[in-house]
Design an enzyme around this catalytic site. Structure first.
Site, PDB file in Angstrom:
ATOM      1  N   CYS A  45       0.845  -1.193   0.000  1.00 35.24           N
ATOM      2  CA  CYS A  45       0.000   0.000   0.000  1.00 35.24           C
ATOM      3  C   CYS A  45       0.881   1.244   0.000  1.00 35.24           C
ATOM      4  O   CYS A  45       2.042   1.203   0.408  1.00 35.24           O
ATOM      5  CB  CYS A  45      -0.893  -0.047   1.248  1.00 35.24           C
ATOM      6  SG  CYS A  45      -1.858   1.429   1.593  1.00 35.24           S
ATOM      7  N   HIS A  46       0.312   2.373  -0.426  1.00 36.55           N
ATOM      8  CA  HIS A  46       1.056   3.640  -0.433  1.00 36.55           C
ATOM      9  C   HIS A  46       1.551   4.022   0.957  1.00 36.55           C
ATOM     10  O   HIS A  46       2.580   4.680   1.085  1.00 36.55           O
ATOM     11  CB  HIS A  46       0.175   4.767  -1.004  1.00 36.55           C
ATOM     12  CG  HIS A  46       0.131   4.779  -2.500  1.00 36.55           C
ATOM     13  ND1 HIS A  46       1.127   5.334  -3.271  1.00 36.55           N
ATOM     14  CD2 HIS A  46      -0.771   4.272  -3.372  1.00 36.55           C
ATOM     15  CE1 HIS A  46       0.833   5.187  -4.544  1.00 36.55           C
ATOM     16  NE2 HIS A  46      -0.312   4.545  -4.639  1.00 36.55           N
ATOM     17  N   THR A  47       0.837   3.603   1.993  1.00 38.60           N
ATOM     18  CA  THR A  47       1.274   3.935   3.352  1.00 38.60           C
ATOM     19  C   THR A  47       2.607   3.265   3.671  1.00 38.60           C
ATOM     20  O   THR A  47       3.471   3.849   4.333  1.00 38.60           O
ATOM     21  CB  THR A  47       0.198   3.514   4.375  1.00 38.60           C
ATOM     22  OG1 THR A  47      -1.065   4.009   3.935  1.00 38.60           O
ATOM     23  CG2 THR A  47       0.496   4.077   5.748  1.00 38.60           C
ATOM     24  N   HIS A  67       0.700  -3.953   6.058  1.00 38.22           N
ATOM     25  CA  HIS A  67      -0.523  -3.887   6.866  1.00 38.22           C
ATOM     26  C   HIS A  67      -1.766  -4.331   6.093  1.00 38.22           C
ATOM     27  O   HIS A  67      -2.879  -4.137   6.562  1.00 38.22           O
ATOM     28  CB  HIS A  67      -0.721  -2.473   7.422  1.00 38.22           C
ATOM     29  CG  HIS A  67      -0.946  -1.433   6.369  1.00 38.22           C
ATOM     30  ND1 HIS A  67       0.075  -0.939   5.606  1.00 38.22           N
ATOM     31  CD2 HIS A  67      -2.079  -0.825   5.943  1.00 38.22           C
ATOM     32  CE1 HIS A  67      -0.424  -0.057   4.751  1.00 38.22           C
ATOM     33  NE2 HIS A  67      -1.732   0.020   4.934  1.00 38.22           N
ATOM     34  N   GLU A  68      -1.574  -4.949   4.926  1.00 38.06           N
ATOM     35  CA  GLU A  68      -2.709  -5.510   4.174  1.00 38.06           C
ATOM     36  C   GLU A  68      -2.425  -6.991   3.995  1.00 38.06           C
ATOM     37  O   GLU A  68      -1.934  -7.410   2.950  1.00 38.06           O
ATOM     38  CB  GLU A  68      -2.814  -4.862   2.776  1.00 38.06           C
ATOM     39  CG  GLU A  68      -3.627  -3.602   2.716  1.00 38.06           C
ATOM     40  CD  GLU A  68      -3.881  -3.121   1.279  1.00 38.06           C
ATOM     41  OE1 GLU A  68      -4.778  -2.300   1.117  1.00 38.06           O
ATOM     42  OE2 GLU A  68      -3.196  -3.545   0.333  1.00 38.06           O
ATOM     43  N   CYS A  97     -11.037  -2.932  20.754  1.00 34.21           N
ATOM     44  CA  CYS A  97     -11.001  -3.571  22.072  1.00 34.21           C
ATOM     45  C   CYS A  97     -12.400  -3.795  22.620  1.00 34.21           C
ATOM     46  O   CYS A  97     -12.627  -4.695  23.424  1.00 34.21           O
ATOM     47  CB  CYS A  97     -10.157  -2.753  23.051  1.00 34.21           C
ATOM     48  SG  CYS A  97     -10.933  -1.198  23.616  1.00 34.21           S
ATOM     49  N   CYS A 100     -12.912   0.717  25.253  1.00 34.30           N
ATOM     50  CA  CYS A 100     -12.516   2.121  25.404  1.00 34.30           C
ATOM     51  C   CYS A 100     -13.668   3.040  24.977  1.00 34.30           C
ATOM     52  O   CYS A 100     -14.636   2.602  24.358  1.00 34.30           O
ATOM     53  CB  CYS A 100     -11.250   2.427  24.598  1.00 34.30           C
ATOM     54  SG  CYS A 100     -11.475   2.456  22.799  1.00 34.30           S
ATOM     55  N   CYS A 103     -14.455   2.808  21.258  1.00 32.94           N
ATOM     56  CA  CYS A 103     -15.194   1.613  20.845  1.00 32.94           C
ATOM     57  C   CYS A 103     -16.653   1.670  21.297  1.00 32.94           C
ATOM     58  O   CYS A 103     -17.540   1.163  20.608  1.00 32.94           O
ATOM     59  CB  CYS A 103     -14.526   0.361  21.401  1.00 32.94           C
ATOM     60  SG  CYS A 103     -13.023  -0.130  20.524  1.00 32.94           S
ATOM     61  N   CYS A 111     -10.365   2.996  17.833  1.00 35.14           N
ATOM     62  CA  CYS A 111      -9.963   2.409  19.116  1.00 35.14           C
ATOM     63  C   CYS A 111      -8.577   2.913  19.513  1.00 35.14           C
ATOM     64  O   CYS A 111      -7.646   2.909  18.705  1.00 35.14           O
ATOM     65  CB  CYS A 111      -9.943   0.889  19.009  1.00 35.14           C
ATOM     66  SG  CYS A 111      -9.294   0.042  20.461  1.00 35.14           S
ATOM     67  N   ARG A 115      -2.842   2.492  20.991  1.00 35.22           N
ATOM     68  CA  ARG A 115      -2.344   3.497  20.046  1.00 35.22           C
ATOM     69  C   ARG A 115      -0.911   3.938  20.347  1.00 35.22           C
ATOM     70  O   ARG A 115      -0.086   4.066  19.450  1.00 35.22           O
ATOM     71  CB  ARG A 115      -3.280   4.716  20.066  1.00 35.22           C
ATOM     72  CG  ARG A 115      -2.833   5.869  19.186  1.00 35.22           C
ATOM     73  CD  ARG A 115      -3.094   5.592  17.718  1.00 35.22           C
ATOM     74  NE  ARG A 115      -2.396   6.532  16.871  1.00 35.22           N
ATOM     75  CZ  ARG A 115      -1.210   6.333  16.328  1.00 35.22           C
ATOM     76  NH1 ARG A 115      -0.560   5.211  16.548  1.00 35.22           N
ATOM     77  NH2 ARG A 115      -0.660   7.233  15.543  1.00 35.22           N
ATOM     78  N   CYS A 174      -7.057  -3.018   4.295  1.00 36.03           N
ATOM     79  CA  CYS A 174      -6.822  -1.571   4.222  1.00 36.03           C
ATOM     80  C   CYS A 174      -7.612  -0.923   3.092  1.00 36.03           C
ATOM     81  O   CYS A 174      -8.710  -0.448   3.278  1.00 36.03           O
ATOM     82  CB  CYS A 174      -5.333  -1.248   4.088  1.00 36.03           C
ATOM     83  SG  CYS A 174      -4.992   0.533   4.053  1.00 36.03           S
ATOM     84  N   ARG A 369      -3.292  -2.920  -7.105  1.00 39.18           N
ATOM     85  CA  ARG A 369      -2.747  -3.615  -5.948  1.00 39.18           C
ATOM     86  C   ARG A 369      -1.922  -4.807  -6.430  1.00 39.18           C
ATOM     87  O   ARG A 369      -2.354  -5.573  -7.286  1.00 39.18           O
ATOM     88  CB  ARG A 369      -3.858  -4.119  -5.022  1.00 39.18           C
ATOM     89  CG  ARG A 369      -4.381  -3.061  -4.050  1.00 39.18           C
ATOM     90  CD  ARG A 369      -3.302  -2.650  -3.039  1.00 39.18           C
ATOM     91  NE  ARG A 369      -3.813  -1.797  -1.976  1.00 39.18           N
ATOM     92  CZ  ARG A 369      -3.884  -0.471  -2.035  1.00 39.18           C
ATOM     93  NH1 ARG A 369      -3.512   0.167  -3.130  1.00 39.18           N
ATOM     94  NH2 ARG A 369      -4.326   0.225  -0.999  1.00 39.18           N
TER      95      ARG A 369
END
EC number: 1.1.1.1
Length: 374
Positions: A45-47, A67-68, A97, A100, A103, A111, A115, A174, A369
């Site tokens: 991904c671009h991130t 992260h994908e 979670c 919190c 959530c 969430c 973090r 993602c 992708r």
């Protein structure tokens, strides 16, 4: 293997601006409320590229990006009750979670339970599960899918249909979920709406898909790369325009095309000037512009306050507003029942050893992708 260190291959980013390096790493067993996952497939991904470039202020090195992804639970730590070895899963960069205040609030999916540590590249206890050549390797976005095995918090895992093809549904971790949700959750556009989508990459195409599912009457794709127009129309765009073909600002063009402006616009690039154009292309009195693209750190958006006073709204979205643990399994089901497209986003498939080529394809604009089989 459940309580043992696993040696496996991973694509390590040793420093910013350098290609990933395939290395043998050690992956420690999961601690309490953690899950160790064998990754089967991951997309790029671009991130990931943004962090690798060195421009990400939260970027830390050395790190395992990604992260994908999708995979199979190998083992679980103490106290994990909702997951077991053998479960088919998607790791989540936004956890859920369920406890919190974020959530518990139906208005958000952000969430905050882990973090702080996630932003530092660490597990919730403040340590890493990865080592390579005697050095600690950091986690990324709580997922680190560019590895044969990864360890994630149990609140960052969605258990999905075991029949789902992992080399496809990994994309629901993602980009597709982000764009689709921007339309159906964040905008909540009504049937008959007129929409404009700025940026026709993977996320933009997912927004178009969401607009179509929600019943939009017109979906105008906007991009300076006309090679992307044909695919955008396959996903549901009714027309596509290139800002470079006009002598006037693109917001003026859209206002003329739509008798006063669009009902909803979506910025899927991360360019603050385009964000302004997307807002100003919205119809007076009710137009809503959703910021989906992530701008570089320190960038600021601007418009004349009169744009907002006269009834336009600026909204933002992360992961399409989906509360992740409960929503991703439903998105997989929607794919399995053919309500949403996923296969059509995959333009290239590569082996793990070719992972750097996936970044090259993305930067060249030749891929939507690329899926890497781990």
């Amino acid at each position: 293997m459940a309580n043992e260190v696993i040696k496996c291959k991973a694509a390590v980013a040793w420093e910013a601006g350098k290609p990933l390096s395939i290395e043998e790493i050690e992956v420690a067993p999961p601690k309490a409320h953690e899950v160790r996952i064998k990754i089967i497939a991951t997309a790029v991904c671009h991130t990931d590229a943004y962090t690798l470039s060195g421009a990400d202020p939260e970027g830390c090195f050395p790190v395992i990006l990604g992260h994908e992804g999708a995979g199979i639970v190998e083992s679980v730590g103490e106290g994990v009750t909702k997951l077991k070895a053998g479960d088919t899963v998607i790791p989540l960069y936004i956890p859920q979670c369920g406890e919190c205040k974020f959530c518990l609030n139906p208005k958000t999916n952000l969430c905050q339970k882990i973090r702080v540590t996630q932003g530092k590249g660490l597990m919730p206890d403040g340590t890493s599960r990865f080592t390579c050549k005697g050095k600690t390797i950091l986690h990324y976005m709580g997922t680190s899918t560019f590895s044969e095995y990864t360890v994630v918090a149990d609140i960052s895992v969605a258990k999905i249909d075991p029949l789902a093809p992992l080399d496809k549904v990994c994309l629901l971790g993602c980009g597709i979920s982000t764009g689709y949700g921007a339309a159906v959750n964040t905008a909540k556009l009504e049937p008959g709406s007129v929409c404009a989508v700025f940026g026709l990459g993977g996320v933009g195409l997912a927004v178009i898909m969401g607009c179509k599912v929600a019943g939009a009457s017109r979906i105008i794709g906007v991009d300076i790369n006309k090679d992307k127009f044909a695919r955008a129309k396959e996903f549901g765009a009714t027309e596509c325009i290139n800002p470079q073909d006009f002598s006037k600002p693109i917001q003026e063009v859209l206002i003329e095309m739509t008798d006063g402006g669009v009902d909803y616009s979506f910025e899927c690039i991360g360019n603050v000037k385009v964000m302004r154009a997307a807002l100003e292309a919205c119809h007076k009195g009710w137009g809503v512009s959703v910021v989906v693209g992530v701008a570089a750190s320190g960038e600021e958006i601007a418009t004349r306050p009169f744009q907002l006073v006269t009834g336009r709204t600026w909204k933002g979205t992360a992961f399409g507003g989906w509360k992740s643990v409960e929503s991703v399994p439903k998105l997989v089901s929607e794919y399995m029942s053919k309500k949403i497209k996923v296969d059509e986003f995959v333009t290239h498939n590569l082996s793990f050893d070719e992972i750097n080529k996936a970044f090259e394809l993305m930067h060249s604009g030749k891929s939507i992708r690329t899926v890497v089989k781990i």
